[in-house]
Design a protein around this motif. Structure first.
Motif, PDB file in Angstrom:
ATOM      1  N   GLY A  64       0.817  -1.212   0.000  1.00 30.40           N
ATOM      2  CA  GLY A  64       0.000   0.000   0.000  1.00 30.40           C
ATOM      3  C   GLY A  64       0.848   1.259   0.000  1.00 30.40           C
ATOM      4  O   GLY A  64       1.878   1.337   0.670  1.00 30.40           O
ATOM      5  N   GLU A  65       0.395   2.280  -0.739  1.00 24.24           N
ATOM      6  CA  GLU A  65       1.185   3.486  -0.942  1.00 24.24           C
ATOM      7  C   GLU A  65       0.779   4.635  -0.028  1.00 24.24           C
ATOM      8  O   GLU A  65       1.234   5.762  -0.212  1.00 24.24           O
ATOM      9  N   ARG A  66      -0.060   4.357   0.953  1.00 30.62           N
ATOM     10  CA  ARG A  66      -0.492   5.435   1.843  1.00 30.62           C
ATOM     11  C   ARG A  66      -0.627   4.909   3.264  1.00 30.62           C
ATOM     12  O   ARG A  66      -1.246   3.874   3.497  1.00 30.62           O
ATOM     13  N   TRP A  67      -0.028   5.653   4.202  1.00 28.84           N
ATOM     14  CA  TRP A  67      -0.175   5.340   5.629  1.00 28.84           C
ATOM     15  C   TRP A  67      -0.898   6.515   6.282  1.00 28.84           C
ATOM     16  O   TRP A  67      -0.335   7.576   6.481  1.00 28.84           O
ATOM     17  N   ASP A  68      -2.174   6.320   6.601  1.00 28.73           N
ATOM     18  CA  ASP A  68      -2.975   7.392   7.194  1.00 28.73           C
ATOM     19  C   ASP A  68      -4.064   6.764   8.067  1.00 28.73           C
ATOM     20  O   ASP A  68      -5.236   6.690   7.672  1.00 28.73           O
ATOM     21  N   PRO A  69      -3.713   6.326   9.271  1.00 31.54           N
ATOM     22  CA  PRO A  69      -4.695   5.657  10.137  1.00 31.54           C
ATOM     23  C   PRO A  69      -5.825   6.561  10.603  1.00 31.54           C
ATOM     24  O   PRO A  69      -6.880   6.063  11.014  1.00 31.54           O
TER      25      PRO A  69
END
Length: 650
Positions: A64-69
């Protein structure tokens, strides 16, 4: 009828047999503590990470190209975190490898014995500086320098993280590379001189190629040091979970795997998907560092085998074979690296540095072509000396900046009062006491286990599958990132055993972290005792435990003390293992029991530097106290080692 001397000896051996078996079992239990620890860490991390792998999916988690919890639809892709980790790691190696190799060559080949005796402790001093002090220096000085030089809005970037991690990796690269260069057989050097080669030609074409396995291991260990670092990168990289656009933009902020754990774990809801995803990040980090450490161990193993085999099937020394095989590739490797550096500098728009690099390469070829051998040697030796001087200047500059700003504020009230006004006023007395509590508790727990494990490995067993497994587990435990120890302590001690944030949880976590150091240093100390002393004791009728206790341990005590002191120094300067298990930022009273939380100098400095504006004086003063404490500990270890190295002669 009176028993004979032989009968009395047999009787004593019979009476001591239960004691011998009991002692052997005790040391065996100490020895397998490393295996138990590494499997417990892996087990608990995997236990908490599996729910994230199931809910998110392993492939989406890794790709996955996005880390935004915190978004409306939480995203848990680790690609930005892995990319950030790789960028600062490779940048650190680009900075540290040339400086480290040049410094190792200078110490091994160019420095006088007196100068070598000064430089090696100076390099060890670089290794002893706590990571939070490096981070504080980077946040206050390095970030500002990059911001002013590059005219960017913020200096917190890939470049800042790379330079800082490069400085932190220098001691590892220098020490291991210097050992590899010094271990090259002397006859290779003498043979090169006999054929008319200059000192520089001997270094470049004989010593360095022969030492390439050790130098490679040094670089891999440096990579492991950079990948596993938490506090320094947390403080200077900007912590933005993005992939730089373009990828080579060294002024872009990034976030690393360790930085993500350090930032988010303290605020996440226990049992949530975000919580389990963070443990997935920890498993990914641990897998990367375990691969790096296993690779370095394999390289060092092959290096040791090549040094111990003596002659190969062709009748030549194996080091000579290594030299013959690797020498043709060394020029091409250097050309490839220089070309890659040139393209990289052009890609990020640093035309000036690219032109300087190209000019330097052209000048080097011109010098090689038109200058005499002695002139070439002087030029290269001058360059190596300058790089060694740069390393020393870095150390002096860090020390000068911290002490010049902090020492005037280290007063008696500062050392004896509790903090006030969020750390802007008052003192750090509870943090000093809490640090000593953590140090003494962790050493009291780890020292008996470490000594017992080393005694079992050296005295009570031969080399077999079990001993290799124990040593591998010890090495892997030694290479485990400190933040992983913190997470293990948090999930197992704080939550599972319900110890809470407490002194005892911090002590157990730190003891696991310093255990491998104690085992390794004690092993070396025991092996330094000649076998003839053991054989003499057995010939006089002593049992195994009597021989160990009365004959082997006394001369090995200096080495054991040195290992204990080095462990104390590491425990004193660590922040990540205790930030989730033992410490609070402010506490006016001392802990009443081992189940109370404590203050500690490293964590106090971290919070002051990152979350409390207007506390610059107390920041520097806290850094001075922490630095003096760690330097004093490492200084004592160096003095003890030097004293007994000169005194002990077998």
């Amino acid at each position: 009828m009176n028993p004979t001397g032989s009968d009395r000896s047999l009787f004593k051996r019979f009476m001591y047999r239960p004691v011998e078996h009991g002692v052997k079992i005790l040391w065996f239990l100490c020895a397998i503590s490393s295996i138990i620890a590494i499997f417990c860490i892996l087990g608990f991390l995997l236990f908490d990470a599996v729910p994230a792998f199931i809910d998110i999916g392993l492939i989406p988690f890794l790709t996955g190209e996005r880390w935004d919890p915190s978004s409306t639809i939480p995203k848990y892709g680790t690609v930005p975190l892995v990319v950030g980790t790789l960028l600062v790691t490779f940048g650190a190696m680009a900075f540290a490898v040339p400086l480290g190799l040049a410094s190792a060559i200078y110490i091994a080949e160019l420095a006088s014995p007196r100068m070598r005796g000064i430089l090696k402790p100076a390099v060890e001093l670089l290794a002893g500086i706590p990571s939070v002090v490096y981070g504080f220096f980077g946040l206050v000085i390095l970030v500002r320098l990059i911001q002013d030089w590059a005219h960017v809005s913020s200096g917190e970037s890939v470049l800042a993280g790379s330079i800082l991690l490069g400085i932190m990796a220098l001691p590892t690269i220098i020490s291991v590379s210097e050992d590899a260069l010094s271990s090259v057989p002397r006859f290779l050097k003498e043979g090169s001189f006999a054929l008319g080669a200059t000192h520089w030609q001997t270094i470049a074409k004989v010593l360095v190629p022969a030492a390439i396995p050790g130098i490679t291991a040094a670089i891999i260990l440096g990579i492991g040091r950079a990948v596993g670092e938490t506090m320094a990168v947390l403080m200077v990289t900007g912590n933005a979970a993005i992939v730089p656009d373009p990828i080579w933009n060294i002024f872009s902020p990034v976030r690393t795997l360790t930085g993500t754990l350090g930032i988010e774990m303290g605020e996440v809801a226990i049992g949530s998907l975000h919580y389990h995803a963070l443990f997935g990040v920890a498993v990914l980090l641990l897998a990367i560092t375990l691969i790096i450490n296993l690779l370095s161990l394999e390289i060092m193993k092959r290096l040791n085998q090549s040094q111990c085999k003596g002659k190969d099937t062709c009748g030549r020394n194996s080091c000579a074979v290594i030299t013959d095989r690797l020498t043709p590739f060394v020029p091409y490797l250097s050309h490839i690296l220089l070309l890659a550096a040139f393209i990289f500098l052009l890609g990020i728009g640093l035309w000036q540095l690219a032109v300087i690099l190209a000019g330097g390469v052209i000048s080097a070829h011109m010098i090689e072509r038109f200058c005499r051998k002695q002139q070439i040697q002087k030029i290269w030796f001058s360059g190596i000396s300058i790089l060694m001087g740069l390393v020393v200047c870095i150390l002096i500059f860090i020390m000068y900046d911290i002490f010049s700003h902090g020492l005037p504020h280290v007063t008696i009230p500062f050392l004896t009062l509790p903090p006030s006004n969020l750390g802007r006023g008052g003192g750090i007395f509870p943090a000093i006491v809490g640090t000593f509590y953590l140090i003494l508790g962790s050493i009291a727990l780890a020292l008996p286990l470490g000594i017992g494990a080393a005694i079992y490995l050296v005295e009570y067993t031969r080399e077999n599958l079990l001993t290799r497994l124990i040593r591998t587990a010890t090495d892997l435990l030694n290479g485990t990132p400190s933040i992983v120890f913190g997470l293990f302590g948090f999930t197992f001690l704080v939550i599972y055993l319900n110890l809470g944030i407490s002194l005892i949880a911090g002590i157990i976590t730190l003891s696991l972290m310093v255990l491998p150091t104690i085992i390794r240093t004690t092993e070396e100390a025991l092996r330094s005792v000649p076998d003839s002393i053991r054989e003499g004791s057995y010939a006089l009728g002593a049992t195994k435990w009597q021989t160990v206790r009365r004959v082997i341990l006394p001369p090995a005590i200096p080495g054991i003390i040195t290992g204990a002191i080095l462990s104390i120094g590491r425990a004193a300067g660590e922040t990540a293992p205790i930030m989730f298990t033992a410490v609070v930022f402010m506490q006016r009273r001392l802990p009443g029991s081992v189940f109370d939380p404590v203050m500690a100098l490293p964590y106090h400095l971290y919070v002051l530097a990152t979350n409390v504006p207007g506390a610059r004086d107390n920041q520097y003063a806290t850094a001075v106290v922490l630095l003096v404490l760690v330097i004093a500990i490492y200084g004592i270890a160096i003095v003890i080692r030097t004293h007994f190295d000169r005194k002990v002669r077998w």
